[in-house]
Every structure is written in C-alpha cells, then in structure tokens.
Design an enzyme around this catalytic site. Structure first.
Site, short mmCIF file in Angstrom:
data_model
loop_
_atom_site.label_atom_id
_atom_site.label_comp_id
_atom_site.label_asym_id
_atom_site.label_seq_id
_atom_site.Cartn_x
_atom_site.Cartn_y
_atom_site.Cartn_z
N TYR A 13 -35.48 29.67 -63.01
CA TYR A 13 -36.39 30.79 -63.29
C TYR A 13 -35.67 31.84 -64.13
CZ TYR A 13 -38.81 35.20 -62.63
OH TYR A 13 -39.41 36.41 -62.85
N LYS A 43 -48.63 35.97 -52.74
CA LYS A 43 -47.40 35.39 -53.28
C LYS A 43 -46.63 34.52 -52.29
CE LYS A 43 -44.77 37.57 -56.08
NZ LYS A 43 -43.84 38.55 -56.69
#
EC number: 5.1.3.20
Length: 335
Positions: free
Chosen positions: A139, A181
């Site tokens: 990421y 999330k």
C-alpha cells in the site's frame, strides 16, 4: 463550478463532500464503488449533482464527457494496509491515478489527491523527501510510486505544474463517517465499540522499544484534513506534496484515555488518570500480532515545514479535543 470527488462514499471523500456542501457547493459528481452497499449512508445526508460508478467514470472523464471540471479530489483507492494482493493494489492506487492525472492535465482540471504517511514506512523522519521514504507494505509503495511519477512529470516540488496538483500525505486520520472501514477504521472508532460492549478498550502491549500503549502516531481529526484540502482548493497556485498531520506524535494511550473518559462522562462518572484506568481494567493491553511484525509504524510525526511554507497556517486539534468531539458524535449517532 463542477467538482469531482472520487472515493466519495468513503471516509475522507464523504467528509470532503460535506465540507464543499457547507460552502454552498453541490455541483459535485460523486464517484465510488458501492459493492459494499452500506457506504451509501455516508452520502445520504449530502447534496451531489450525480453519482457514477468508479468502473465507468475514469474512461468517460478522459473522453471529456463532463465538460469543464474545476477540480478532482482524488480519494478513491484501496486503503487497506494489510491487503496482500499487490497487483490489485497497483492497479487501483498507481495505474488509475496516473491515467487520471493525464486526463486532468489534458482538460486543465486541478488535481488534489490522497497520498499517505505510509510512504515513510520504517523511517524515523517524516519530511517530504526521497531519502526518508521507506514503505513497509505494498500500500505504502503504491502511494509512493504515484508521488514519484508526479515528481518526474512536474519536478521535485511540482514547480513545473501548469495546473494545480497537490498530494496530501495523510497521517492517522480519525472521525465521523469511517464506520464502513472494518479493521482499517481508526483505533478511536474500535475503542468506542469495545467500551460500549465490554466497558474496556484494547491496545497493543510492548513493541518496537515502546511500552504498553506507548507507540506514538500523529493522529489527525477529519475536520482538519478537510480544512487543509479546502485551503489548497482556495489557493490554486499552490502545488506539491504536503504532509497532512498535526505535527504532534501522541501515544495510543492518549487516545484510549480520551475514549474512556468521554464515555464515562456520558454516564456521569468522574474522569480517570491513565494509571487508574489501567488499574481498573478499562484499558487492556494485548500481545502484538505476529502478522504485523516488521510492517508496523511505531512512531510517526508529520514535519509541517512544507505545509507552513506554502502559507497554510491551519491550527490542528490534539487527540484530547478531537477524540472527545468524535466520541460525542458517535454517541449521538448511536442514539
């Protein structure tokens, strides 16, 4: 004035739409992927001109299908730092962003995009310079690669940008509209739910040379993130990569005690010191997970030098005030 917000049903994207609405701006194209359908709640109370699926938007935008767009706030990405699929991560966070940048340049559209403090990874210095960029996961690498692409295209400080391009390295953002999330929601959000369910919150124990709950992060309240994005929106002559944190590292223990005391106050109970909360079993330290060893930032603190040099003098909330406001919002939302 037409605006596009990608990731508009997500955490930061929906708060940006809210911030634009507060200014009377609602000619907004909201772009997202609502496969996770409950994210619609983040848009339900906001004003937009249109919604478009992310799978359809990028090609149509590149074709000029929307006429002149003043600015794109690009928050759409895979933000799961534990996602192991590097091919998926690179396609979503790097390739898509490169294509969007080219389309914005071709149409004289400003681009304000989400980078990440994950670009620094294992560094102990958090300044927007290549020697400090050491991502610990794919990421962080995907975000860094796009920043590097922008530097190649526009110069190290984006000094060759003809149309505004501003990237924001978000540190640990917390606040309203992050409920979708899952494991990537903030520590404050998880601790709210833990305290409501069990009367205690959880933190990691010793790790990385830090004592229990002593790992330190730069925690930044979502309202501050929106305010800085909108400051740059108001200053189209400012381009570059900018840290977006408070400039203060605070221990996770500060978050935990703010959660505990705010929720205790709602029950008319007296505030506690950290020591008393631990002694009373309200803060539970758990073993550090093996899966995160070597991939975890034990310390982050944004260097705000570039942000201040650009002229943005926004005053950031500390953990005590930001988390308190967030706990009150969550309590009201639950009721």
């Amino acid at each position: 004035m037409k605006i596009v917000v990608t990731g508009a049903a997500g955490f930061i994207g929906s708060n940006l739409v809210k911030g634009l609405n507060a200014r009377g701006i609602d000619d907004i194209i909201a772009v997202d992927d609502l496969t996770q359908g409950d994210k619609f709640r983040n848009l339900a109370d906001l004003r937009i001109a249109d919604y478009m699926d992310a799978g359809d938007f990028y090609d149509r935008f590149a074709e000029g299908a929307f006429g002149h767009v003043e600015a794109v706030f690009h928050e759409g990405a895979c933000s799961d730092t534990m996602e192991p699929d590097g091919k998926y991560m690179m396609a979503n966070n790097y390739t898509l962003s490169c294509n969007l940048f080219r389309a914005c340049q071709n149409q004289n559209t400003r681009l304000l995009y989400a980078s990440s403090a994950a670009t620094y990874g294992g560094s102990d210095t958090f300044s927007e310079s290549p020697e400090f960029e050491k991502p610990l996961n794919v990421y962080g690498y995907s975000k860094l690669l796009f920043d590097q692409h922008m530097r190649r295209e526009l110069g190290m400080r984006f000094e060759n940008a003809q149309t505004q391009v501003a990237g924001f390295r978000y540190f640990n953002v917390y606040g309203p509209r992050e409920q979708h999330k899952g494991r990537m929601a903030s520590v404050a959000f998880h601790q709210f739910n833990q305290f409501q369910a069990d009367g205690k919150v959880k933190l990691f124990g010793d790790y990385g040379g830090y004592g229990p709950g002593g790992q330190m992060r730069d925690f930044v309240f979502i309202d501050d993130v929106v305010a800085v994005n909108l400051w740059f929106f108001d200053h189209p002559e400012k381009s570059g990569i900018f840290n977006l944190g408070t400039g203060r590292a605070q221990p996770f223990n500060d978050v935990a005690i703010a959660v505990v005391n705010t929720l205790r106050q709602s029950q008319n109970a007296a505030p506690l010191s950290l020591e008393d909360a631990v002694r009373g079993g309200m803060i539970d330290y758990v073993g550090f997970p093996e899966a995160l060893v070597g991939k975890y930032q034990s310390y982050t603190q944004a260097d705000l030098g570039a942000l201040r040099a650009a002229g943005c003098q926004h005053v950031f909330a500390d953990v005590q005030s930001g988390v308190t406001a967030y706990m009150q919002w969550l309590s009201n939302a639950k009721n």
